[in-house]
Every structure is written in structure tokens, then in C-alpha cells.
Write an enzyme that holds these catalytic residues in place. Structure first.
Site, PDB file in Angstrom:
ATOM      1  N   GLU A   6       0.834  -1.210   0.000  1.00  0.00           N
ATOM      2  CA  GLU A   6       0.000   0.000   0.000  1.00  0.00           C
ATOM      3  C   GLU A   6       0.869   1.261   0.000  1.00  0.00           C
ATOM      4  OE1 GLU A   6      -3.962  -0.485   1.999  1.00  0.00           O
ATOM      5  OE2 GLU A   6      -3.184   1.176   3.180  1.00  0.00           O
TER       6      GLU A   6
ATOM      7  N   GLU B 118       2.273   1.748  -3.366  1.00  0.00           N
ATOM      8  CA  GLU B 118       1.224   2.238  -4.254  1.00  0.00           C
ATOM      9  C   GLU B 118       0.979   3.735  -4.010  1.00  0.00           C
ATOM     10  OE1 GLU B 118      -2.457   0.093  -3.792  1.00  0.00           O
ATOM     11  OE2 GLU B 118      -3.392   1.124  -5.479  1.00  0.00           O
TER      12      GLU B 118
ATOM     13  N   CYS C  66      -7.887  -1.973   4.108  1.00  0.00           N
ATOM     14  CA  CYS C  66      -7.697  -3.098   5.036  1.00  0.00           C
ATOM     15  C   CYS C  66      -9.003  -3.568   5.633  1.00  0.00           C
ATOM     16  CB  CYS C  66      -6.827  -2.698   6.209  1.00  0.00           C
ATOM     17  SG  CYS C  66      -5.372  -1.828   5.746  1.00  0.00           S
TER      18      CYS C  66
ATOM     19  N   SER D 160      -6.894   1.869  -2.449  1.00  0.00           N
ATOM     20  CA  SER D 160      -5.733   1.046  -2.753  1.00  0.00           C
ATOM     21  C   SER D 160      -6.206  -0.323  -3.223  1.00  0.00           C
ATOM     22  CB  SER D 160      -4.878   0.886  -1.493  1.00  0.00           C
ATOM     23  OG  SER D 160      -3.979  -0.180  -1.649  1.00  0.00           O
TER      24      SER D 160
ATOM     25  N   LYS E  65     -14.925  -9.832   8.466  1.00  0.00           N
ATOM     26  CA  LYS E  65     -13.866 -10.728   7.980  1.00  0.00           C
ATOM     27  C   LYS E  65     -14.431 -12.094   7.595  1.00  0.00           C
ATOM     28  CE  LYS E  65     -10.169  -8.121   8.344  1.00  0.00           C
ATOM     29  NZ  LYS E  65      -9.524  -7.669   7.099  1.00  0.00           N
TER      30      LYS E  65
ATOM     31  N   GLU F 112     -15.652 -11.442   4.226  1.00  0.00           N
ATOM     32  CA  GLU F 112     -14.538 -11.212   3.300  1.00  0.00           C
ATOM     33  C   GLU F 112     -13.896 -12.535   2.857  1.00  0.00           C
ATOM     34  OE1 GLU F 112     -10.844  -9.594   4.904  1.00  0.00           O
ATOM     35  OE2 GLU F 112     -10.718  -8.228   3.209  1.00  0.00           O
TER      36      GLU F 112
ATOM     37  N   GLU G 177     -13.416 -13.884  -5.146  1.00  0.00           N
ATOM     38  CA  GLU G 177     -12.114 -13.468  -5.681  1.00  0.00           C
ATOM     39  C   GLU G 177     -10.953 -13.880  -4.773  1.00  0.00           C
ATOM     40  OE1 GLU G 177     -14.532 -11.425  -4.668  1.00  0.00           O
ATOM     41  OE2 GLU G 177     -13.789  -9.523  -3.871  1.00  0.00           O
TER      42      GLU G 177
ATOM     43  N   CYS H 194     -10.268  -1.242  14.754  1.00  0.00           N
ATOM     44  CA  CYS H 194     -10.533  -2.675  15.007  1.00  0.00           C
ATOM     45  C   CYS H 194     -10.696  -2.996  16.495  1.00  0.00           C
ATOM     46  CB  CYS H 194      -9.413  -3.531  14.446  1.00  0.00           C
ATOM     47  SG  CYS H 194      -9.018  -3.140  12.744  1.00  0.00           S
TER      48      CYS H 194
END
Lengths: 591, 161
Positions: free
Chosen positions: A286, A289, A312, A332, A371, A374, A379, A516
Site C-alpha cells: 500500500e 502504491e 484493510c 488502494s 472478515k 470477506e 475473488e 478494530c
């Protein structure tokens, strides 16, 4: 400041005008019971629909009892908080709530952490009159990949609605229907998965009953560990170590990193690794980038998108995939640390072990419910095999530790395994709002300027304010940084960016208030936001105590690039560590 | 609440947008917007609610919450001949429920639904101020008094065109 004088339980008190009876009493050490009411003071969140009527008190001269959570103190008021009339009313209210509540406490996932159960104990309820013939409202259960809605257990406190609408501005949940059939539900009473829900889990974090709970993956983890054909890896997110201790009666803010590693080893995971390793890896990708976009921007490339947005947080990703579909190329492309870990574990580390990817099971321990969603996204699978097989919450890990007969408090401190268990202070602070961008700045500064940072702590990026901004001097080049936590704050910041009013180079977003550490999978704070603050202090304490505090100095990260990835944003890195985003906006929910 | 699936025509979307605009797209005017929209469409299907939500900038869950809270709003189209059975106190004690059951039995619909051919819809209401005629049934604007379950068939036959 204008004040009023009143008497509560025969004691005189003077409070600022507008103070509620509940708060005035609390200031005097009188703890009036509340159920629907919730005050997350440090986050500026208050839920007071005055719906449950548990907090009623007697006010002299007033015909009916007053809900103390939402009745303002008046000059000369005489309030009594525990007369027989009040106690009777509270019990009756509670009995009525319980008369339409399932009596399966023994097997309810919320048992032991349930505010309703605690209230029944506190009010001494021993009997629910009329329950033999009382009608029960029933409603379909809703199973999403992350959150289970069992609305039969809903007491209509509306806390979830406050979190979903006011704090997160997601708007997935609303009170619908009326009277006995009233429930909190998504539009057209569709399932959560068909709603704009981001699975941030803030509704679960504040639900006082078992109406909203997480999908439990512990049974699958136990089976995987017992399977001799599988090598089971575990990774733990930064915020878990700052909160897990609470589940074992430790003070909020107790760091249990070493005990947690020891417990995971005792449970039987073959490799005890750390998501922090992948957080360092995230910074490499990141951060690179960011610098790449920045350099191109400074060289006059008009096509480059700035600010770069962190990616994230999976609830944040779900949020912009639904609400900012015109900006899908702005965040990102770096995967989240959880997914980077899974991807590296099932390629680089599997090769090292000489195993195929389906012989490995990757389990993540996360402070987060999104999560769970996710890790099952298509993908993030190769031939149907997910990079991360199961994601369990901090609460689920605590359950596992207890179920495996481990005396957590007496465990020795142990370390993570290598290579995927080594991490820096920069990775630890991912757990608190502002931490990801601070970690990125530590690395980007040194890479960009070629100079060593004199001061590693960027205190200007820390704190609990919902939206924070700072400008960091990159050796003469000012870098404008924005930070938002809570999706409502993220929305505000993003709208400024969209309208061209804001001029940021980089923005960090965390969906949960506090980052978090305040995630939907953490030990329940039961409305006490000082717990989130204590966890934040713990995170920065852990960082300060680390020998290496910059991601690019992690020797195992350096080794990973040398042996396998080449350099950040290389072709291999792109393939394994980056992703793309989808338009999840659904205009018509009814199909 | 049960619902039907519709596909809005562009001019219908424009109509909803106009109604919202006449209230300055103010979310505080949601009830008024829904009132007028139902006036224009006869009912408020999900697709209409989604347009309203987008125009007022509020979650569609909120719009649905309001639509399901107020009994005036409906997500189902009315039939060509809307039937309303009064279940107010006076009509109720004089047997309105049995009358209602007979309508349900013959038409094979639940309260709030329409017959598949769109001819009849069945609803309840609370008191039309003709308690002396209890139990009362309305078909469109026509009032029927002292209705017995046996008389339900005769009423329906009047509309057998």
C-alpha cells in the site's frame, strides 16, 4: 451555565439545565437500571428511545412514572428511584418483556453476556405471569455469512438501529411494522445479504440480547485441528491481543499477546502465526502504491487518482462498493492483511512445507465480523479453495480456549512461529484508528526521502475524534492525511473528496468506532466506551515496546521479497496481494 | 407485508421525482410524499419506495418502516372493486368477522390482497360512522348495511359483469 436544584433519594443536587434524571443520579452514585438506553460517551453516541421503561422513577406531583433516561431535571423536583411503586413497575415491565421472549437461555449464544438476562437477575424476576397462555411473536431467522438475526429475541431497544443509521449511516436496519408484529429489519424484510449491510457488526456489538449474533465457526476449526491430513495455521489480528484478556476477567487494556500465542499452541494449531506479519506486508504494498501514485501526480499525470484510500477494513470495502460506486478505482488495490496472509500462506509457505494448498487450513482470529464475509468472497478463492478457510472472532477464540480446558491466566508468555509470525510495531497499531496510516507514513517517509525518521511516533495521527486531519512534512513535501473511523465519518470525508472540497493525498478509513479495537467481534463493551480507549492505549504500548517499529525493517518481510515476491507491486505481488472492487449497489431488492 | 413486483415506466419515475421535488426533497416530508405518491399510483410497491428513498436521500429501510407502520399505506394494488369490511367495535360485536371470513372464503384471498383477476380487493377498516347499520361493508363507495354471511354472495353477484 444555568443549573437546576433537585432532590434525588432525599439528597440535594445541583446539575446543569437539561441533564437527565438518569445522569444526575449516576453522578451521585445512584445506579438506576437501564436496558434500551446506551451512552457511548467517547464516541458521541447516545441511544435513548425511552422504549423499555425499565428506568422509571417516581417524581413527586407527577401522575405517572417518568423514564429517567430521557426526562430532564427540573428546579425543585423531588425524585425517588426505589419506592415500592417504582420497583413494582420495573418488575412488571420486565415480566412483560420476558413474556414475549424465548426461554432458551441455557442454549442461547448470548447466555452469560446478555443484558436482558442480567436485568432479570438484578430485578429478581422469579416468575413470568401468564406465560402459559401468552402469545409469542415469531419471525423468520436470517443467516448471512457473518451475522445471524434471530428477531424473536429482539426487545426493540433500537440500539442496532442507532448504530446502523446514525453512527454508520449504512441504513440496512429500521423498525418496521407496528405493535406486536414490529421488528427491526432490512427494507421489505429481505435478508441482510440483500440489504446494504456491510457486516461491520456494530449492531451485534451493542445488541443486549441474542437477537443479533455472529456466525460461529469454532466447530469447523475444532474439526480441522483434529483432522490428521490437514496442517492448520492460525493468524491473529492486532486488536485481538488488546481485548482477549477481558473474556477471562482481566482489566480492559491488558495485553495478552504471549498468553494468546501459548493458548493457540495448546489448542493444537500446527503453526501459530500473526496477521501483523501481513500488516507489515500491506504497508509494503500500500505504501509503495501511495508513493507511486504520488510521484506520478507530482510529475503531472492527470489520470492518477488521489487520495489513496486504505483498503484493510472489509466493512469499509463493502460500504464503498455499495455507496461510492463511482469511486471504485480510488481505494488502494492492496488486499487486507487477513487475505494477504492467506494468499502468502497458501503459496509461499505451502511451497516451503512442500504441501498443496488444500492440505493447509488457514484460520484467522479477528476482532471483526466482516472478515467472515470477506474470506468467503469468490475473488479470494483458487479453484474453490479459499485463501482463508475460517475466520473466528475474539469472542469465539475465548470460547475455544475455555472449551479446550486451558487456564488462560496462568499460561506462560510464548512467541509466534516464524516466518509468518514476525512483526513490527507498525503492524500492531493497525488495530487502532489512525494506525494504518501512521504505519504507512513511517515506511513511505523513509523510502521517499531516503532519510531515517528521527521521531517514530506520529501522535498527530492518533486519537478518538471521528475525523482527523494532519499534514506530514516529507522533507519539504507536505502530505495531507485524513482519518475517519465509523462509516458515518467516512461518508462525510468521502463526500468532501467527491465534491472536490478536500485535498488529501491519503485517507485511512476504519468502519468501527475506535478502529478494530472497537470491532464487532470483540468482547462486548456493554455500552462502556472507556473500554475501547483502554484497548487503544494497550495497542500503542505494544508498539512502543517493539524492537523494530517500521514495516520495511521486518527481516522476514525482506526475506519474503528476496525469495518470492521480488519487489513491492511486482507481477507476483500483484497477482497474490492485490484485488479489485465490485459495484454491489442493488436498486431493486425484491427479485 | 406481502408485495408485488412491478417495473416502473420512465414517466412513472418522473412522476415520483416530481412529487418529491414539490416537497423540496426534504426527508422530513416523507409521510406527505408517500401520501401523494399513493394517491397517484393507488399503492406503494417496493420499486416506488426505492425511488422515494433515493430522491429524499434516506435508506429504503426507513421508507419501508413508515409504509408498514401506518395502516393507510399499502404495498398491494386495490382491485377494480375494493371491498372494505368494517371491524370497528359495533360491527365486530354484530358479526363482522364472520362476514369477513365469508369474503375470504369465496374470493380465496387474505385481508390486504386482491383476486388474481384484479377485480376485487379485500380490506378491513375501522368505523364508517354507520354503526346503526352494523355490520357494514363498503364496495367502492357503495355502503351495504346489516350484512350477514349469507348476503355476501349476493353482494358479489352485483359485480358479476
Amino acid at each position: 451555565m444555568e443549573t437546576v436544584k433537585l432532590t434525588i433519594d432525599n439528597k440535594q443536587i445541583e446539575v446543569p439545565k437539561g441533564t437527565t434524571i438518569y445522569k444526575a443520579a449516576k453522578g451521585m452514585g445512584i445506579d438506576i437500571p437501564v436496558l434500551c438506553y446506551m451512552d457511548l460517551h467517547d464516541l458521541g453516541v447516545e441511544n435513548k428511545p425511552a422504549g423499555c421503561r425499565i428506568c422509571v422513577v417516581e417524581v413527586e406531583g407527577r401522575r405517572n412514572l417518568a423514564p429517567s433516561c430521557s426526562t430532564a431535571c427540573m428546579e425543585g423536583m423531588v425524585v425517588k428511584t426505589h419506592t415500592p411503586r417504582v420497583i413494582n413497575a420495573r418488575r412488571t415491565v420486565m415480566e412483560l418483556i420476558l413474556s414475549d421472549h424465548p426461554k432458551d437461555c441455557l442454549t442461547c449464544p448470548k447466555s452469560g453476556h446478555c443484558d436482558l438476562q442480567d436485568m432479570a437477575v438484578r430485578l429478581g424476576i422469579r416468575n413470568i405471569p401468564g406465560q402459559e397462555y401468552a402469545e409469542m411473536s415469531t419471525y423468520k431467522k436470517d443467516f448471512s455469512p457473518a451475522i445471524i438475526r434471530d428477531v424473536d429475541k429482539c426487545i426493540m431497544c433500537r440500539r442496532c438501529e442507532t448504530m446502523c443509521n446514525q453512527v454508520q449511516t449504512v441504513g440496512a436496519l429500521s423498525a418496521v411494522n407496528r405493535g406486536f408484529t414490529a421488528v427491526v429489519a432490512p427494507a421489505f424484510e429481505q435478508d441482510l445479504e440483500k440489504s446494504p449491510c456491510t457486516f461491520c457488526g456494530q449492531c451485534v456489538a451493542v445488541c443486549p440480547t441474542g437477537a443479533l449474533t455472529e456466525v460461529d465457526h469454532t466447530a469447523k476449526v475444532i474439526r480441522a485441528i483434529a483432522d490428521p491430513t490437514k496442517t492448520v495455521l492460525v493468524q491473529t489480528a492486532p486488536a485481538v491481543r488488546a481485548a482477549l484478556g477481558e473474556e477471562f476477567g482481566m482489566k480492559p487494556g491488558t495485553l495478552v499477546t504471549g498468553k494468546m500465542a501459548a493458548a493457540l499452541r495448546k489448542i493444537g494449531f500446527d503453526y501459530v502465526f500473526d496477521t501483523d506479519f501481513a500488516a507489515d506486508l500491506t504497508i509494503m504494498e500500500e505504501g509503495t502504491e501511495l508513493l507511486d501514485r504520488l510521484t506520478r501526480h507530482l510529475n503531472g499525470d492527470k489520470s492518477v487518482k488521489l487520495p489513496i484510500l486504505t483498503s484493510c477494513c472489509p466493512a469499509w470495502v463493502n460500504f464503498f462498493e455499495h455507496s461510492f460506486t463511482d469511486m471504485l478505482d480510488v481505494p488502494s488495490s492492496a488486499k487486507s492483511p487477513q487475505q494477504m496472509f492467506g494468499s502468502i500462506a497458501k503459496s509461499y509457505f505451502a511451497d516451503k512445507l512442500g504441501k498443496k494448498r488444500d492440505e493447509l487450513v488457514v484460520v484467522s482470529v479477528m476482532p471483526c465480523l466482516a472478515k467472515k464475509y470477506e474470506c468467503q468472497r469468490d475473488e479470494f478463492k483458487v479453484d474453490g479453495n479459499p485463501d482463508v478457510d475460517y475466520s473466528i472472532s475474539t469472542r469465539e477464540l475465548a470460547h475455544l480456549i475455555k472449551e479446550f480446558n486451558i487456564n488462560f491466566a496462568e499460561l506462560p508468555d510464548e512467541d509466534f512461529d516464524r516466518p509468518l509470525g514476525e512483526s513490527t510495531g507498525a503492524a500492531v497499531i493497525f488495530g487502532a484508528t489512525g494506525g494504518v496510516i501512521e504505519a504507512a507514513v513511517r515506511t513511505a517517509y523513509e523510502v521517499q526521502t531516503g532519510k531515517k525518521l528521527e521521531k517514530i511516533d506520529f501522535t498527530e495521527l492518533r486519537g478518538m475524534e471521528g475525523i482527523r486531519t494532519a499534514t506530514i512534512d516529507f522533507n519539504g513535501l507536505p502530505i495531507n492525511i485524513g482519518i475517519a473511523h465509523g462509516l458515518g465519518n467516512a461518508r462525510k470525508l468521502l463526500e468532501q473528496v467527491r465534491s472536490g472540497k478536500a485535498n488529501f493525498h491519503a485517507i485511512e478509513v476504519m468502519a468501527c468506532p475506535g478502529g478494530c479495537i472497537g470491532g464487532g467481534g470483540q468482547p462486548l463493551h456493554h455500552g462502556d466506551s472507556s473500554i475501547i480507549k483502554a484497548r487503544m492505549e494497550a495497542i500503542y504500548r505494544e508498539d512502543a515496546g517493539k524492537e523494530i517499529r517500521k514495516s520495511h525493517e521486518n527481516p522476514y518481510i525482506q526475506q519474503l521479497y528476496e525469495e518470492f515476491l521480488g519487489k513491492p507491486m511486482s507481477e507476483t505481488a500483484h497477482h497474490l496481494l492485490h484485488t479489485h472492487y465490485f459495484n454491489r449497489k442493488k436498486d431493486v431488492y425484491i427479485k | 407485508m406481502s408485495h408485488v413486483k412491478v417495473e416502473l415506466k420512465p414517466e412513472q419515475v418522473t412522476k415520483i421525482k416530481e412529487i418529491c421535488k414539490s416537497f423540496n426533497n426534504n426527508p422530513g416530508e416523507l409521510i406527505n410524499v408517500l401520501h401523494q405518491t399513493q394517491g397517484a399510483f393507488g399503492y406503494l410497491p417496493a420499486e416506488v419506495q426505492e425511488v422515494v428513498a433515493a430522491e429524499l436521500g434516506i435508506p429504503v429501510a426507513k421508507v419501508y418502516g413508515v409504509v408498514t407502520f401506518y395502516s393507510f399505506f399499502t404495498m398491494l394494488p386495490k382491485g377494480k372493486h375494493p371491498i372494505s369490511v368494517c371491524t370497528g367495535t359495533a360491527c365486530y360485536v354484530r358479526g363482522a368477522e364472520k362476514v369477513l371470513d365469508e369474503f375470504k372464503r369465496i374470493l380465496e384471498v387474505k385481508v390486504g390482497e386482491s383476486t388474481p383477476d384484479g377485480k376485487f380487493s379485500l380490506n378491513c377498516l375501522r368505523c364508517v360512522g354507520a354503526c346503526g347499520l352494523a355490520p357494514v361493508v363498503l364496495v367502492g363507495d357503495k355502503v351495504y348495511g346489516r350484512v350477514s354471511p349469507d348476503g355476501v354472495k349476493d353482494i358479489l353477484n352485483e359485480y358479476a359483469d
